[in-house]
Scaffold this motif. Structure first.
Motif, PDB file in Angstrom:
ATOM      1  N   ARG A 144       4.519   7.252   7.940  1.00 14.64           N
ATOM      2  CA  ARG A 144       5.413   7.401   9.097  1.00 14.64           C
ATOM      3  C   ARG A 144       5.655   8.873   9.426  1.00 14.64           C
ATOM      4  N   PHE A 145       5.593   9.750   8.392  1.00 11.08           N
ATOM      5  CA  PHE A 145       5.686  11.185   8.667  1.00 11.08           C
ATOM      6  C   PHE A 145       4.503  11.605   9.536  1.00 11.08           C
ATOM      7  N   ALA A 146       3.311  11.104   9.178  1.00  9.13           N
ATOM      8  CA  ALA A 146       2.098  11.451   9.925  1.00  9.13           C
ATOM      9  C   ALA A 146       2.174  10.953  11.361  1.00  9.13           C
ATOM     10  N   ALA A 147       2.900   9.825  11.562  1.00 11.52           N
ATOM     11  CA  ALA A 147       3.051   9.283  12.917  1.00 11.52           C
ATOM     12  C   ALA A 147       4.119  10.021  13.706  1.00 11.52           C
ATOM     13  N   GLY A 148       4.858  10.919  13.045  1.00 10.08           N
ATOM     14  CA  GLY A 148       5.858  11.722  13.735  1.00 10.08           C
ATOM     15  C   GLY A 148       7.218  11.072  13.885  1.00 10.08           C
ATOM     16  N   GLU A 149       7.534  10.070  13.087  1.00 10.65           N
ATOM     17  CA  GLU A 149       8.840   9.403  13.200  1.00 10.65           C
ATOM     18  C   GLU A 149       9.958  10.282  12.653  1.00 10.65           C
ATOM     19  N   LYS A 150      11.160  10.022  13.113  1.00 10.84           N
ATOM     20  CA  LYS A 150      12.347  10.773  12.706  1.00 10.84           C
ATOM     21  C   LYS A 150      12.798  10.345  11.314  1.00 10.84           C
ATOM     22  N   THR A 151      13.407  11.277  10.600  1.00 13.19           N
ATOM     23  CA  THR A 151      13.869  11.048   9.230  1.00 13.19           C
ATOM     24  C   THR A 151      14.898   9.927   9.159  1.00 13.19           C
ATOM     25  N   ALA A 152      15.868   9.929  10.064  1.00 10.71           N
ATOM     26  CA  ALA A 152      16.935   8.933  10.030  1.00 10.71           C
ATOM     27  C   ALA A 152      16.393   7.518  10.248  1.00 10.71           C
ATOM     28  N   ARG A 204      15.514   1.563   3.906  1.00 11.54           N
ATOM     29  CA  ARG A 204      16.754   1.345   3.149  1.00 11.54           C
ATOM     30  C   ARG A 204      16.899   2.324   1.986  1.00 11.54           C
ATOM     31  N   VAL A 205      16.712   3.609   2.317  1.00 13.46           N
ATOM     32  CA  VAL A 205      16.901   4.689   1.355  1.00 13.46           C
ATOM     33  C   VAL A 205      17.777   5.743   2.005  1.00 13.46           C
ATOM     34  N   SER A 206      18.206   6.728   1.226  1.00 19.60           N
ATOM     35  CA  SER A 206      19.068   7.770   1.781  1.00 19.60           C
ATOM     36  C   SER A 206      18.257   8.760   2.616  1.00 19.60           C
ATOM     37  N   VAL A 207      18.945   9.383   3.549  1.00 20.63           N
ATOM     38  CA  VAL A 207      18.321  10.388   4.402  1.00 20.63           C
ATOM     39  C   VAL A 207      17.858  11.565   3.549  1.00 20.63           C
ATOM     40  N   ARG A 208      18.653  11.923   2.543  1.00 13.63           N
ATOM     41  CA  ARG A 208      18.290  13.047   1.678  1.00 13.63           C
ATOM     42  C   ARG A 208      16.979  12.782   0.940  1.00 13.63           C
ATOM     43  N   SER A 209      16.780  11.528   0.497  1.00 13.91           N
ATOM     44  CA  SER A 209      15.515  11.203  -0.176  1.00 13.91           C
ATOM     45  C   SER A 209      14.341  11.373   0.775  1.00 13.91           C
ATOM     46  N   VAL A 210      14.510  10.887   1.999  1.00 13.50           N
ATOM     47  CA  VAL A 210      13.427  11.001   2.983  1.00 13.50           C
ATOM     48  C   VAL A 210      13.148  12.470   3.289  1.00 13.50           C
TER      49      VAL A 210
END
Length: 179
Positions: A27-35, A42-48
């Protein structure tokens, strides 16, 4: 977590978490937002955010599992060599008596294997490989086991004083005797 067995995750749980990180990497490669990724997985934003930083620096390989956190500090071959040294005895290692202590085993590991381990890690390592602690019994050289057993059977029962006083009256300690 499996704390009684030394902590860490099971292999299945580690693989599950790795799968989540790899999904996030796609999903990072697809350019999606962290949030959005955090909410969907279903994980924390900090982990992402931490995963994204690792992904930027090392790609998908950086998101793979590094293996169990409590992996053995020395290999099986090294432990076999250590066992040979321990079986030779403490005096063969330069110690003045025939007692193995954790500090002595630690010194042998440091000297022979060039690996620095803490004393608790040495204990866990030995325990994992079936070694147990042994305390030598301190007995007089002149001790006569037969005489000791005879004394325990014949003399001790007459000398031994009961800890509970014999009283008549109430069995309860809260009520006084009614005499």
């Amino acid at each position: 977590m499996r704390y009684p067995e030394g902590g860490g995750l099971t292999a299945e749980r580690r693989a599950f978490r790795e799968g989540i990180r790899l999904q996030a990497g796609e999903r990072f490669a697809a350019g999606e937002k962290t949030a959005v990724i955090a909410k969907d997985l279903r994980v924390s934003v900090r982990s992402v955010e931490r995963w994204r930083r690792a992904w930027r620096e090392g790609g998908m390989e950086a998101l793979r599992s590094a293996g169990p956190a409590n992996s053995p500090p020395i290999t099986d071959a090294q432990f076999t060599a250590l066992e040979e040294e321990l079986n030779r005895g403490p005096s063969a290692q330069g110690f003045d008596d025939e007692r193995w202590t954790l500090a002595r085993v630690q010194a042998v590991i440091r000297c022979r294997l060039q690996v620095s381990l803490s004393v608790p890690t040495v204990w866990r390592l030995l325990k994992r490989h079936g070694w147990s602690w042994q305390a030598p019994a301190r007995r007089a050289l002149e001790r006569d086991e037969h005489a000791v057993e005879l004394w325990k059977k014949e003399v001790w029962p007459g000398v031994k004083v009961s800890r509970r006083p014999t009283r008549r009256g109430s069995s309860s300690r809260t009520r006084p005797d009614s005499r």
